[in-house]
Design an enzyme around this catalytic site. Structure first.
Site, PDB file in Angstrom:
ATOM      1  N   CYS A   1       1.959 -27.441 -16.088  1.00 42.14           N
ATOM      2  CA  CYS A   1       3.226 -26.726 -16.216  1.00 42.14           C
ATOM      3  C   CYS A   1       2.980 -25.323 -16.730  1.00 42.14           C
ATOM      4  O   CYS A   1       1.843 -24.936 -17.016  1.00 42.14           O
ATOM      5  CB  CYS A   1       4.186 -27.472 -17.133  1.00 42.14           C
ATOM      6  SG  CYS A   1       3.597 -27.576 -18.853  1.00 42.14           S
TER       7      CYS A   1
ATOM      8  N   ASP B   1       5.159   9.696   7.053  1.00 41.63           N
ATOM      9  CA  ASP B   1       4.283  10.731   7.593  1.00 41.63           C
ATOM     10  C   ASP B   1       4.499  10.755   9.101  1.00 41.63           C
ATOM     11  O   ASP B   1       4.959   9.766   9.669  1.00 41.63           O
ATOM     12  CB  ASP B   1       2.829  10.406   7.254  1.00 41.63           C
ATOM     13  CG  ASP B   1       1.855  11.342   7.940  1.00 41.63           C
ATOM     14  OD1 ASP B   1       2.037  12.562   7.832  1.00 41.63           O
ATOM     15  OD2 ASP B   1       0.927  10.831   8.605  1.00 41.63           O
TER      16      ASP B   1
ATOM     17  N   ASP C   1      -1.163   7.407   6.857  1.00 37.31           N
ATOM     18  CA  ASP C   1      -2.435   6.875   7.337  1.00 37.31           C
ATOM     19  C   ASP C   1      -3.624   7.782   7.050  1.00 37.31           C
ATOM     20  O   ASP C   1      -4.753   7.418   7.360  1.00 37.31           O
ATOM     21  CB  ASP C   1      -2.362   6.625   8.853  1.00 37.31           C
ATOM     22  CG  ASP C   1      -2.326   7.928   9.653  1.00 37.31           C
ATOM     23  OD1 ASP C   1      -1.821   8.936   9.117  1.00 37.31           O
ATOM     24  OD2 ASP C   1      -2.801   7.920  10.796  1.00 37.31           O
TER      25      ASP C   1
END
Length: 803
Positions: free
Chosen positions: A91, A493, A695
């Site tokens: 738990c 972008d 990127d």
């Protein structure tokens, strides 16, 4: 460096840890000064040769404070990450106990334990972590641990045969509960007391022995867990029955409660078994990815094809891949052509064509053609291995919301035990029926379920990151997954993200009286030292027209502006309008033509001679195709209530043309790389969550500055490192999918936490007021954990819109 007061030498602690980033004696002095300035530090010495710091300090100074001082001075404490498999946790209370034990080990900077994966991630200061001390700390806390990857045949065997305790407990408990069920049809009969005792005892102490062992370990650690509640509750019911049986052994049939204790243990065992099976399904994505790794590879050596273990393939080896085989390595196609199925890696549903010079990824399935691949990455550096590490890391880390649950779990068991004790006294003193009082207290102990609280968040995170990975969305950490659900703005972008990123030269126009081929030759010379996509377009155009490119010297990249070079004894510049303006170049001769090209969506660069009086030589115009899915991606975000902003370093005309085509009203043009992060900060200033999608290397600062950075895997490694989410294929529609899966995962987390709390908030009072039979309470407890995990598993049915 002594303090003004005399310290208690018995209480001082010595710390030794590596310091990274130091290059000279002044660096060492700066770190030493920063450490010595901390209150409680009596001595600090930094050795530049070994790059270590040794500090003597008072007990209130911990490693976190020392690390903070080092980082404030501009350096870093060397770290090592260790992963441990933890056994015996049941738990959220167990999670808290293991974390506390690990954090007490000297040198540990942080420790995160995940109940669903049963794994701990530990960060230590030092280059050689002391694994033995970590394992010992976990063992002293009442659990067992081993480094991830360590062989354990017993665990594998136990998983194959973990059903039998449930089956045996059910067989022994069934005769005890049949009379109870028969009472619903008016039948009034019971098994003899000694038979009930014989059936219940092995369930209580043999099959339920795991609860006693775990409860005892918890008590030794001065804490509590689910096992303690089960052990206390069932022992009370069993003990009451034994006492009643001994009192009335010679006369009459006493009221016994053996069925309550036995059935509760059986139900809890069943619940844990179902829970374990369900948890394994949440790691299905990892197992599926690991299964993609072929065991062997066919390598060309000395003119012959040799089959070798995949682990023995080296970078540069030529690997032969026949039709239908899996690609064993990352590489570049050297011979042949085919189509490969990368669906389990990138989420791309259709096979993609691969020809000579194209990259292939290990784990993909080759189609009908024979390919020879030159190896570029193997083992831990392969794309598949990196994907597995990212998914495992995300699944092992905690979401911020889990910290609230951890705080609740720390006090959960003591509070429940207290409520049970009050229930016992209240019923016993008020009614005088202590047997019934004990049963009500047992029901309180049994209905409470800290395991549901512990599983609510990590199982949803595991299921969400797993299904996202199958669809080509890699989520680096749980925090990114949680934050993404509240995104309101996405900054895009342009080049390579919303456009194909493969621009071509559409115009090369010299000033009046100039020579086009001469302009192109000079431009290609300037760009010969650049890896930029526009530079490649110029070089490809020059090669296509068979233009001889003169040599260039003094090549310099001007960040966000262009290039400078010496060509044929001339000082030349090639770059943006901003660069020309800063250099004093007059552009009026071609300004009108530039505006026409920009209005058509072209990106314009200028070529100028700045050796003497700045003189414009001509302009170059580049065209880039918008990705087919870009408009759909922007529309999808609009449906999700997310605002799009286009941020690009291109000229205003080109950016405006792309924004208009995609339906983006808010755009920023002529943005320098360093300014993108500032624009992200500006967007965040309104109090909204902002994601940045990019990127390139120039996008990395903005990706790091955003609440969530989303990088295209088709871009640079720097961008992917800075981002919290990586898209495994260059499809902008995956951005909407990433936000959608985040929202669905967060919804599952909230649903799970709601039900976990409701089980306890409703069940505990009902049990305390005598409205729940212990058997029903045990069933509810078992069902609560299973329902939480099952609810999380529903995420596996998610289908991304991009497919």
């Amino acid at each position: 460096m002594d303090t003004s007061t005399t310290p208690d030498l018995q209480a001082l602690t010595d710390w030794t840890f590596p310091v990274e980033g130091m290059t000279c004696a002044s660096c060492a002095g700066r770190v030493e000064k920063a450490l010595a300035a901390l209150p409680g530090v009596t001595q600090a010495n930094v050795n530049l040769a070994t790059e270590t710091a040794t500090v003597t300090a008072a007990p209130q100074v911990d490693l976190g404070a020392l690390r903070g001082a080092v980082e404030k001075a501009g350096y870093a404490v060397g770290e090592q990450a260790v992963q441990l498999d933890i056994e015996g946790m049941t738990c959220a209370s167990c999670v808290a106990r293991v974390e506390k034990a690990l954090l007490k080990v000297p040198g540990v900077l942080s420790a995160e334990v995940n109940l669903a994966t049963e794994r701990a991630q530990v960060k230590l200061a030092g280059r050689e972590p002391d694994i033995a001390r970590l394992l010992q700390a976990v063992q002293q806390a009442g659990y067992s641990a081993r480094p991830v990857g360590a062989a354990d045949a017993r665990t594998a065997a136990a998983r194959r045969n973990d059903w039998w305790p449930v089956a045996v407990a059910a067989v022994l408990s069934l005769p005890l509960i049949v009379p109870m069920i028969a009472m619903a049809w008016g039948a009034d009969w019971a098994l003899p007391g000694w038979v009930q005792l014989a059936l219940a005892t092995p369930v209580q102490f043999w099959l339920g022995g795991r609860f006693y062992r775990a409860a005892w370990k918890a008590l030794k650690a001065r804490t509590g867990n689910m096992d303690l509640l089960v052990a206390l509750g069932t022992s009370a019911g069993y003990g009451l029955s034994v006492w009643q049986l001994s009192r009335h052994s010679s006369h009459g049939m006493p009221h016994l409660y053996f069925e309550a204790s036995a059935v509760v243990i059986t139900l809890v065992l069943l619940g844990k078994w179902l829970e374990t099976r369900a948890k394994r399904q949440t790691t299905e994505a990892i197992r599926a990815l690991n299964a993609l790794r072929p065991e062997t590879a066919r390598v060309r050596r000395d003119g012959a094809e040799v089959e070798v273990p995949a682990a023995q393939v080296a970078v540069g080896d030529m690997v032969v891949i026949r039709p239908g085989e899996r690609v064993p390595v990352d590489g570049v196609v050297a011979e042949g052509a085919s189509e490969v199925d990368e669906s389990l890696i990138t989420g791309e549903s259709l096979p993609v064509a691969r020809h000579e010079g194209d990259k292939v990824t290990g784990g993909a399935v080759n189609g009908q053609g024979l390919m020879v691949v030159r190896t570029t990455a193997v083992g831990a550096e392969s794309t598949l291995a990196r994907i597995v590490r990212l998914v495992e890391s995300a699944q092992a880390k905690k979401a911020p919301i889990q910290r609230l649950v951890d705080r609740v779990s720390e006090v959960f068991v003591p509070v429940i035990v207290g409520i049970a004790f009050v229930t016992l006294l209240a019923w016993g003193l008020a009614t005088g029926d202590w047997s019934n009082a004990i049963l009500n207290a047992v029901a309180v102990l049994v209905i409470a379920c800290p395991c549901a609280l512990g599983l609510a968040t990590p199982t949803a995170i595991m299921a969400g990151t797993g299904v996202a990975a199958r669809h080509g969305i890699l989520i680096k950490d749980a925090e990114a997954l949680e934050i993404a659900h509240s995104l309101k703005t996405v900054a895009w972008d342009k080049t390579g993200t919303l456009t194909e990123g493969h621009p071509r030269l559409v115009a090369a126009e010299p000033v009046a009286g100039g020579d086009r081929q001469g302009l192109l030759a000079l431009s290609a010379a300037i760009q010969s030292g650049s890896e930029h996509s526009l530079a490649r377009a110029v070089l490809e155009a020059a090669a296509a027209e068979h233009i001889t490119v003169p040599p260039a010297t003094g090549l310099r990249a001007l960040a966000g502006r262009g290039m400078a070079a010496q060509v044929q004894a001339r000082s030349l510049l090639l770059g943006s309008t901003r660069l020309m303006q800063e250099s004093g170049v007059e552009l009026s001769a071609l300004a009108e033509r530039a505006q026409q090209l920009q209005a058509q969506g072209a990106t314009v660069s200028w070529v100028a001679d700045v050796g003497g009086a700045p003189a414009l030589l001509g302009l170059l115009a580049f065209g880039d195709t918008v990705k087919p899915a870009a408009a759909r991606a922007v529309a999808r975000l609009r449906e999700l209530g997310v605002h799009s902003v286009l941020v690009s370093g291109d000229n205003r005309g080109s950016v405006a043309a792309v924004a208009g085509e995609l339906g983006i009203e808010d755009f920023r043009a002529d943005v320098l790389p360093g300014d993108k992060a500032a624009i992200v900060a500006e967007l965040k200033a309104g109090g909204v969550r902002v994601a940045m999608v990019g990127d390139g290397i120039n996008d990395a600062p903005a990706l790091a500055a955003a609440d969530v950075g989303i990088a295209m895997s088709t871009g640079t490694d720097v961008a992917m490192h800075a981002a919290g989410v990586t898209l495994m294929r260059g499809d902008p529609a995956l951005v909407g999918d990433a936000i959608d899966i985040s929202r669905r995962t967060y919804a599952k987390i909230r649903q799970n936490l709601f039900w976990a709390f409701v089980y306890n908030l409703v069940g505990v009072p009902l049990a305390a007021f005598g409205l729940l039979n212990p058997v029903i309470a045990g069933a509810a407890m078992a069902f609560s954990s299973v329902s939480v995990v099952t609810n999380a598993l529903l995420l596996r049915n998610w289908k991304g819109s991009s497919r």
